[in-house]
Design an enzyme around this catalytic site. Structure first.
Site, mmCIF file in Angstrom:
data_model
loop_
_atom_site.group_PDB
_atom_site.id
_atom_site.type_symbol
_atom_site.label_atom_id
_atom_site.label_comp_id
_atom_site.label_asym_id
_atom_site.label_seq_id
_atom_site.Cartn_x
_atom_site.Cartn_y
_atom_site.Cartn_z
ATOM 1 N N ARG A 61 26.540 35.596 43.367
ATOM 2 C CA ARG A 61 26.896 34.379 44.102
ATOM 3 C C ARG A 61 28.191 34.508 44.902
ATOM 4 O O ARG A 61 28.420 33.738 45.832
ATOM 5 C CB ARG A 61 26.906 33.180 43.169
ATOM 6 N N GLU A 89 29.266 37.371 26.465
ATOM 7 C CA GLU A 89 29.042 36.682 25.197
ATOM 8 C C GLU A 89 27.783 37.188 24.494
ATOM 9 O O GLU A 89 27.639 37.060 23.300
ATOM 10 C CB GLU A 89 29.039 35.177 25.310
#
Length: 180
Positions: free
Chosen positions: A67, A104
């Site tokens: 992005r 994560e």
């Protein structure tokens, strides 16, 4: 938020609760991308910040896969600069340098072409959103391998509760919009 351009940008960020997992409030930039006026305002606001902060001292804008590629080229054009790609590992041809970082849910890698920058060139890193800061920090480390100077990292949105800017250490950070 007195600036009407910033208000326009903020109106075009929508929220989706419990996406992609329960407890997460997802900030969606797609309405901003659909609206030329709000997209143009976001680029103008980021460019004005960089002009005011760095004047003509920036050599390149570097965008993060994927992005950052939406905002980086337009920001670079607005500033009269070139744009360099920082891609996910395995996506660039030719000789590259790479770094890995922890997510994560596992590990990921970034890379840049070895000849993308010369030592000492001054770069601003752009992405759409700063969350935990791991990807942005990895990008700064990657640029350091090329001996480029990271002047600043910028994003459209910052999720302040995740404290991502702390992972950037001494590298300055700027965002247009901040959310918890």
């Amino acid at each position: 938020m007195a600036d009407p351009r910033l208000q326009l940008v903020a109106r075009h960020i929508r929220s989706f609760p419990d996406f992609p997992t329960p407890g997460v409030l997802f900030r969606d930039i797609t309405p901003l991308l659909k609206d030329p006026d709000s997209f143009r305002a976001s680029i103008s606001l980021l460019a004005n910040h960089l002009k005011k902060t760095h004047g003509g001292k920036i050599d390149y804008i570097a965008g993060l896969d994927s992005r950052g590629f939406l905002f980086g080229p337009s920001l670079a054009q607005e500033l009269g600069l070139g744009f360099v790609l920082i891609r996910k590992q395995g996506k660039l041809p030719g000789p590259t340098v790479s770094t890995s970082y922890t997510l994560e849910y596992g590990k990921a890698g970034l890379e840049i072409q070895k000849d993308a920058l010369e030592p000492g060139q001054k770069v601003v890193v752009v992405d759409d959103l700063l969350a935990t800061g791991g990807t942005m920090r990895a990008a700064c480390e990657l640029l350091g391998q090329l001996r480029a100077e990271v002047l600043e990292c910028v994003s459209l949105v910052e999720l302040t509760s995740l404290k991502g800017r702390e992972k950037l250490g001494a590298v300055p950070f700027f965002s247009l919009l901040q959310y918890e």
